[in-house]
Design a protein around this motif. Structure first.
Motif, PDB file in Angstrom:
ATOM      1  N   HIS A 196       0.827  -1.209   0.000  1.00 34.98           N
ATOM      2  CA  HIS A 196       0.000   0.000   0.000  1.00 34.98           C
ATOM      3  C   HIS A 196       0.862   1.261   0.000  1.00 34.98           C
ATOM      4  O   HIS A 196       0.533   2.245  -0.675  1.00 34.98           O
ATOM      5  CB  HIS A 196      -0.943  -0.005   1.210  1.00 34.98           C
ATOM      6  N   LYS A 197       1.927   1.252   0.763  1.00 33.35           N
ATOM      7  CA  LYS A 197       2.814   2.415   0.804  1.00 33.35           C
ATOM      8  C   LYS A 197       3.345   2.743  -0.593  1.00 33.35           C
ATOM      9  O   LYS A 197       3.370   3.904  -1.014  1.00 33.35           O
ATOM     10  CB  LYS A 197       3.980   2.159   1.760  1.00 33.35           C
ATOM     11  N   LYS A 198       3.753   1.700  -1.316  1.00 35.34           N
ATOM     12  CA  LYS A 198       4.281   1.892  -2.664  1.00 35.34           C
ATOM     13  C   LYS A 198       3.194   2.367  -3.625  1.00 35.34           C
ATOM     14  O   LYS A 198       3.409   3.305  -4.413  1.00 35.34           O
ATOM     15  CB  LYS A 198       4.897   0.590  -3.177  1.00 35.34           C
ATOM     16  N   ALA A 199       2.016   1.749  -3.552  1.00 40.02           N
ATOM     17  CA  ALA A 199       0.919   2.114  -4.450  1.00 40.02           C
ATOM     18  C   ALA A 199       0.452   3.548  -4.222  1.00 40.02           C
ATOM     19  O   ALA A 199       0.058   4.242  -5.164  1.00 40.02           O
ATOM     20  CB  ALA A 199      -0.248   1.149  -4.254  1.00 40.02           C
ATOM     21  N   LEU A 200       0.506   3.986  -2.984  1.00 33.86           N
ATOM     22  CA  LEU A 200      -0.004   5.319  -2.630  1.00 33.86           C
ATOM     23  C   LEU A 200       1.079   6.395  -2.646  1.00 33.86           C
ATOM     24  O   LEU A 200       0.761   7.585  -2.624  1.00 33.86           O
ATOM     25  CB  LEU A 200      -0.634   5.272  -1.228  1.00 33.86           C
ATOM     26  N   GLY A 201       2.337   5.983  -2.645  1.00 27.56           N
ATOM     27  CA  GLY A 201       3.418   6.961  -2.554  1.00 27.56           C
ATOM     28  C   GLY A 201       3.491   7.596  -1.179  1.00 27.56           C
ATOM     29  O   GLY A 201       3.857   8.761  -1.028  1.00 27.56           O
ATOM     30  N   ILE A 202       3.124   6.819  -0.151  1.00 28.06           N
ATOM     31  CA  ILE A 202       3.161   7.302   1.235  1.00 28.06           C
ATOM     32  C   ILE A 202       4.338   6.646   1.940  1.00 28.06           C
ATOM     33  O   ILE A 202       4.476   5.418   1.934  1.00 28.06           O
ATOM     34  CB  ILE A 202       1.848   6.959   1.978  1.00 28.06           C
ATOM     35  N   ASP A 203       5.183   7.443   2.568  1.00 31.83           N
ATOM     36  CA  ASP A 203       6.409   6.911   3.154  1.00 31.83           C
ATOM     37  C   ASP A 203       6.369   6.907   4.677  1.00 31.83           C
ATOM     38  O   ASP A 203       7.371   7.169   5.332  1.00 31.83           O
ATOM     39  CB  ASP A 203       7.619   7.698   2.660  1.00 31.83           C
ATOM     40  N   THR A 204       5.209   6.626   5.255  1.00 30.53           N
ATOM     41  CA  THR A 204       5.105   6.544   6.712  1.00 30.53           C
ATOM     42  C   THR A 204       5.949   5.372   7.204  1.00 30.53           C
ATOM     43  O   THR A 204       5.714   4.231   6.816  1.00 30.53           O
ATOM     44  CB  THR A 204       3.634   6.329   7.141  1.00 30.53           C
ATOM     45  N   PRO A 205       6.944   5.620   8.082  1.00 32.94           N
ATOM     46  CA  PRO A 205       7.805   4.523   8.546  1.00 32.94           C
ATOM     47  C   PRO A 205       7.064   3.581   9.485  1.00 32.94           C
ATOM     48  O   PRO A 205       6.245   4.009  10.297  1.00 32.94           O
ATOM     49  CB  PRO A 205       8.939   5.247   9.286  1.00 32.94           C
ATOM     50  N   VAL A 206       7.341   2.281   9.354  1.00 32.27           N
ATOM     51  CA  VAL A 206       6.689   1.281  10.208  1.00 32.27           C
ATOM     52  C   VAL A 206       7.746   0.342  10.773  1.00 32.27           C
ATOM     53  O   VAL A 206       8.865   0.257  10.255  1.00 32.27           O
ATOM     54  CB  VAL A 206       5.619   0.482   9.426  1.00 32.27           C
ATOM     55  N   HIS A 207       7.358  -0.385  11.815  1.00 32.30           N
ATOM     56  CA  HIS A 207       8.288  -1.266  12.529  1.00 32.30           C
ATOM     57  C   HIS A 207       7.661  -2.639  12.660  1.00 32.30           C
ATOM     58  O   HIS A 207       6.659  -2.819  13.349  1.00 32.30           O
ATOM     59  CB  HIS A 207       8.566  -0.660  13.920  1.00 32.30           C
ATOM     60  N   GLY A 208       8.226  -3.633  11.987  1.00 32.92           N
ATOM     61  CA  GLY A 208       7.689  -4.982  12.018  1.00 32.92           C
ATOM     62  C   GLY A 208       8.102  -5.739  13.273  1.00 32.92           C
ATOM     63  O   GLY A 208       9.267  -5.676  13.681  1.00 32.92           O
ATOM     64  N   ILE A 209       7.143  -6.451  13.873  1.00 30.49           N
ATOM     65  CA  ILE A 209       7.429  -7.279  15.048  1.00 30.49           C
ATOM     66  C   ILE A 209       6.723  -8.633  14.873  1.00 30.49           C
ATOM     67  O   ILE A 209       5.795  -8.754  14.073  1.00 30.49           O
ATOM     68  CB  ILE A 209       6.970  -6.615  16.367  1.00 30.49           C
ATOM     69  N   THR A 210       7.182  -9.629  15.613  1.00 25.45           N
ATOM     70  CA  THR A 210       6.567 -10.955  15.533  1.00 25.45           C
ATOM     71  C   THR A 210       5.895 -11.346  16.844  1.00 25.45           C
ATOM     72  O   THR A 210       5.252 -12.387  16.931  1.00 25.45           O
ATOM     73  CB  THR A 210       7.612 -12.025  15.165  1.00 25.45           C
ATOM     74  N   SER A 211       6.044 -10.503  17.858  1.00 19.18           N
ATOM     75  CA  SER A 211       5.405 -10.743  19.148  1.00 19.18           C
ATOM     76  C   SER A 211       4.995  -9.404  19.748  1.00 19.18           C
ATOM     77  O   SER A 211       5.704  -8.400  19.581  1.00 19.18           O
ATOM     78  CB  SER A 211       6.357 -11.465  20.101  1.00 19.18           C
ATOM     79  N   ILE A 212       3.872  -9.385  20.455  1.00 19.62           N
ATOM     80  CA  ILE A 212       3.402  -8.152  21.075  1.00 19.62           C
ATOM     81  C   ILE A 212       4.407  -7.633  22.103  1.00 19.62           C
ATOM     82  O   ILE A 212       4.447  -6.437  22.403  1.00 19.62           O
ATOM     83  CB  ILE A 212       2.008  -8.377  21.726  1.00 19.62           C
ATOM     84  N   ASN A 213       5.258  -8.519  22.609  1.00 19.19           N
ATOM     85  CA  ASN A 213       6.263  -8.116  23.595  1.00 19.19           C
ATOM     86  C   ASN A 213       7.397  -7.309  22.987  1.00 19.19           C
ATOM     87  O   ASN A 213       8.226  -6.750  23.718  1.00 19.19           O
ATOM     88  CB  ASN A 213       6.845  -9.353  24.299  1.00 19.19           C
ATOM     89  N   GLN A 214       7.452  -7.246  21.648  1.00 19.48           N
ATOM     90  CA  GLN A 214       8.527  -6.511  20.971  1.00 19.48           C
ATOM     91  C   GLN A 214       8.136  -5.072  20.616  1.00 19.48           C
ATOM     92  O   GLN A 214       8.847  -4.391  19.889  1.00 19.48           O
ATOM     93  CB  GLN A 214       8.923  -7.247  19.681  1.00 19.48           C
TER      94      GLN A 214
END
Length: 346
Positions: free
Chosen positions: A51-69
């Motif tokens: 979606h970021k690429k399709a929209l041209g929006i560069d909002t930074p995000v942080h991927g995690i695999t556990s809610i504790n992270q």
């Protein structure tokens, strides 16, 4: 504010082919939004990146695999699937519905476990989300089945709060569904919510009539005289400030709604049609009466503008601020009204 004190907002990302992810990304484009809360999106980094690429929006995000992270200084994406998912912006597909359900189910699970403080739901398509595990007319009914409490759908702005006595049911079933018990239950839920969630000490509630002109003394229908009016009188005897029934057209046309803290409509479109005419784009859908707080924007999946960077984030942002404020108000109310500890003399 200490990082550990920040309100954690769980966000279900809605239909992958709609505008849900777009309005989420736009809401958090301003880094100052992270001063108010810590967002956790339930989905997958790859889907957000698409979606970021399709929209041209560069909002930074942080991927995690556990809610504790969780990183309290970033927009967290809790990866709940690893596989590649086909995204077809603007189309209602079974795939987009299935993954909307996965996002919602995971978000609600974490909400029930108190791993997130509030739930903010992006729009779903009520048709393509249906499955063996999701057999509900919408978010409200799903949450009512999975969380404790008596749910009440309220559409709201600062000026107007409209609850629904009957929700997502066919119009042909409305009249037979409206009973004294149901009216009393919805009034009680709204009354309690206005006190604990919005800090209103003595709420004034209006109830709308089922029939045009309140039935014109039975000429157009008897439900208002035989069911709604007597029930309101009975509720008044308990000390609650409940009034009506009011004919909906005059009630909104004369702006009588401004005299009340809450309004109960007898069926979906009676409440939502005037609400959206008055407030579309600024409104919030709040599910009152449950043990946890859930809000959503007042719009749908917006397939017609999906991927075109045209969606407004105003309603989603209002839903975010509402969830945060209700969480704070309810917490304060419960602390003030909890039963004091009785110390017994030895």
């Amino acid at each position: 504010m200490d990082k550990s004190d920040k309100i954690i907002v769980g966000i279900s990302i809605g239909d992958l082919n709609g505008i849900g992810i777009e309005v989420i990304l736009k809401t958090f484009q301003d880094k100052r939004m992270l001063d108010f809360c810590t967002p956790v999106l339930f989905g997958a980094t790859k889907a957000i990146a698409y979606h970021k690429k399709a929209l041209g929006i560069d909002t930074p995000v942080h991927g995690i695999t556990s809610i504790n992270q969780i990183n309290h200084a970033k927009i967290n994406i809790l990866n709940i699937w690893k596989e590649e998912v086909v995204i077809e912006l603007g189309k209602a597909t079974k795939v987009s519905g299935d993954y909307a359900a996965k996002s919602l189910e995971s978000a609600v699970k974490h909400l029930k476990e108190d791993k997130v403080d509030v739930l903010l739901t992006a729009p779903i398509n009520k048709e393509n989300i249906q499955s063996e595990t999701f057999n509900f007319p919408g978010h409200t009914e799903y949450l009512a089945a999975n969380l404790e409490g008596e749910s009440l759908m309220i559409l709201m702005t600062d000026e107007l709060r409209i609850g629904l006595i009957t929700g997502h049911i066919p119009i042909s079933k409305v009249a037979e569904s409206i009973t004294p018990a149901l009216i009393k239950s919805k009034v009680e839920t709204m009354y309690t919510s206005l006190k604990q969630d919005f800090g209103i000490d003595k709420p004034k509630i209006a109830v709308l009539s089922l029939n045009p002109h309140c039935g014109d003394k039975g000429v157009i229908g008897k439900e208002d005289d035989e069911i709604i009016k007597p029930t309101i009188e009975e509720i008044k005897e308990t000390g609650k400030l409940v009034f009506g029934p009011y004919a909906a057209d005059g009630f909104f046309g004369s702006e009588t709604y401004k005299q009340f803290d809450g309004v109960l409509a007898t069926y979906h479109d009676q409440g939502l049609a005037p609400f959206k005419a008055l407030s579309f784009g600024k409104g919030v859908n709040f599910t009152a009466g449950l043990c946890h707080i859930r809000t959503s924007p007042d719009h749908g999946t917006g397939y017609d503008i999906a991927g075109k960077n045209k969606a407004s984030s105003s309603s989603f942002m209002e839903a975010l601020f509402t969830a945060i404020q209700v969480f704070k108000t309810r917490k304060e109310y419960l602390e003030l009204t909890k039963t004091p500890l009785v110390v017994r003399a030895k």
